[in-house]
Design a protein around this motif. Structure first.
Motif, mmCIF file in Angstrom:
data_model
loop_
_atom_site.group_PDB
_atom_site.id
_atom_site.type_symbol
_atom_site.label_atom_id
_atom_site.label_comp_id
_atom_site.label_asym_id
_atom_site.label_seq_id
_atom_site.Cartn_x
_atom_site.Cartn_y
_atom_site.Cartn_z
ATOM 1 N N THR A 137 -19.127 -101.351 -9.218
ATOM 2 C CA THR A 137 -19.384 -101.554 -7.796
ATOM 3 C C THR A 137 -19.161 -100.244 -7.052
ATOM 4 O OG1 THR A 137 -18.619 -103.843 -7.969
ATOM 5 C CG2 THR A 137 -18.793 -102.920 -5.761
ATOM 6 N N ARG B 202 -22.456 -108.558 -16.002
ATOM 7 C CA ARG B 202 -23.203 -107.832 -14.988
ATOM 8 C C ARG B 202 -24.335 -108.699 -14.409
ATOM 9 N NH1 ARG B 202 -25.786 -103.853 -19.485
ATOM 10 N NH2 ARG B 202 -27.659 -105.068 -19.990
ATOM 11 N N MET C 23 -20.777 -102.491 0.063
ATOM 12 C CA MET C 23 -20.556 -102.341 -1.371
ATOM 13 C C MET C 23 -21.731 -102.955 -2.116
ATOM 14 S SD MET C 23 -17.562 -100.798 -1.711
ATOM 15 C CE MET C 23 -16.980 -101.141 -3.375
ATOM 16 N N VAL D 213 -22.791 -104.310 -5.991
ATOM 17 C CA VAL D 213 -22.483 -104.595 -7.391
ATOM 18 C C VAL D 213 -23.717 -104.245 -8.222
ATOM 19 C CG1 VAL D 213 -21.752 -106.326 -9.062
ATOM 20 C CG2 VAL D 213 -20.951 -106.460 -6.687
ATOM 21 N N SER E 69 -14.269 -101.036 -10.705
ATOM 22 C CA SER E 69 -14.624 -101.769 -11.919
ATOM 23 C C SER E 69 -13.352 -102.343 -12.536
ATOM 24 C CB SER E 69 -15.345 -100.867 -12.921
ATOM 25 O OG SER E 69 -15.847 -101.633 -14.008
#
Length: 271
Positions: free
Chosen positions: A126, A159, A148, A150, A104
């Motif tokens: 993330t 966001r 990964m 998000v 982050s």
């Protein structure tokens, strides 16, 4: 303005406290479980370049990679400046073939045309994992796979509405004793639209402490023009478990970010 500045300091304080608290707990666990005779491999980071390393952090160790990032871009007469301070990537070695990751940043964005708009807050959280595939052997490169995601967690203005996953294949070839070629292929989704990307980095060890690299990278999201950039940087291994770095890059085409700079520090625990 003063109220916004105070809020940023409060957010930064708690981000650092949370990371340090988590790191101290894991450090204690690692010191208890890693045998004294166990020799850790050379520290390797995923910053400051865009090419993720094909290596994992050693089992039962924790690596914190932090830094400052600034970029500037002008598009359709609108100038945008983005700062992230600090960026923070926490890497946890769980098994010899598995690494967990949490990432982050505290972000500040300023857009200027005829009026000036400023937004600040936490970047999305993330999370993900890196998996070792195989070691380098002859012409066969070292390889790892990373996923990964998000998450829609963080300040509302930054966001995403839904989780955005990405998948990355990471490869590395040792061209000479001090010369390495690392390269990545990436595929993912951003708000439902697919995105494809690449990164190629050539690194050279000037000495046991200094490494320099040059890199080309880019991506293309469905419906948008492809973005291509280059950058270069210097890594300095102050101690076996403490690295400093600085890097800068610029666009190769109009669609990419005009330029960016970054500097940071990475530490591995317990040593």
């Amino acid at each position: 303005m003063k109220r916004t500045y105070t809020k940023q300091l409060w957010q930064l304080k708690w981000l650092l406290v949370l990371l340090l608290f988590f790191g101290v707990i894991l450090q204690g666990q690692c010191q208890e479980e890693v045998p004294e005779q166990y020799e850790l491999p050379e520290m390797e980071t995923d910053r400051p370049d865009q090419t993720e390393a094909a290596s994992l952090v050693p089992r039962k160790t924790v690596q914190l990679e932090t830094g400052f990032y600034f970029q500037e871009d002008t598009e359709s007469g609108v100038e945008q400046k983005i700062r992230a301070y600090p960026t923070a990537l926490l890497r946890i070695g769980v098994l010899g073939w598995l690494e967990l990751r949490v990432q982050s940043a505290l972000r500040d964005s300023v857009a200027e045309s005829r009026r000036r708009f400023r937004t600040s807050g936490f970047a999305p959280l993330t999370v993900g994992a890196k998996i070792k595939l195989w070691e380098e052997q002859g012409l066969r490169p070292q390889a790892a796979f990373m996923t990964m995601v998000v998450l829609p967690v963080g300040s509302r203005q930054f966001r995403p509405e839904n989780p955005n996953p990405t998948f990355r294949l990471m490869l590395k070839n040792s061209l000479a004793e001090k010369l390495d070629l690392s390269y990545n292929l990436m595929y993912g989704w951003v708000e439902g639209e697919s995105i494809k990307g690449y990164a190629v980095s050539l690194g050279y060890d000037i000495s046991d402490k200094f490494t320099v690299y040059g890199e080309a990278f880019g991506d293309k999201q469905t419906g948008d023009k492809a973005e291509h950039s280059v950058d270069g940087g210097i890594l300095f291994m102050l101690f076996p478990n403490l690295q400093l770095d600085v890097a800068a890059g610029r666009a190769l085409n109009k669609a990419a970010t005009d330029y960016f700079v970054t500097a940071g520090v990475s530490v591995r625990l317990p040593r």
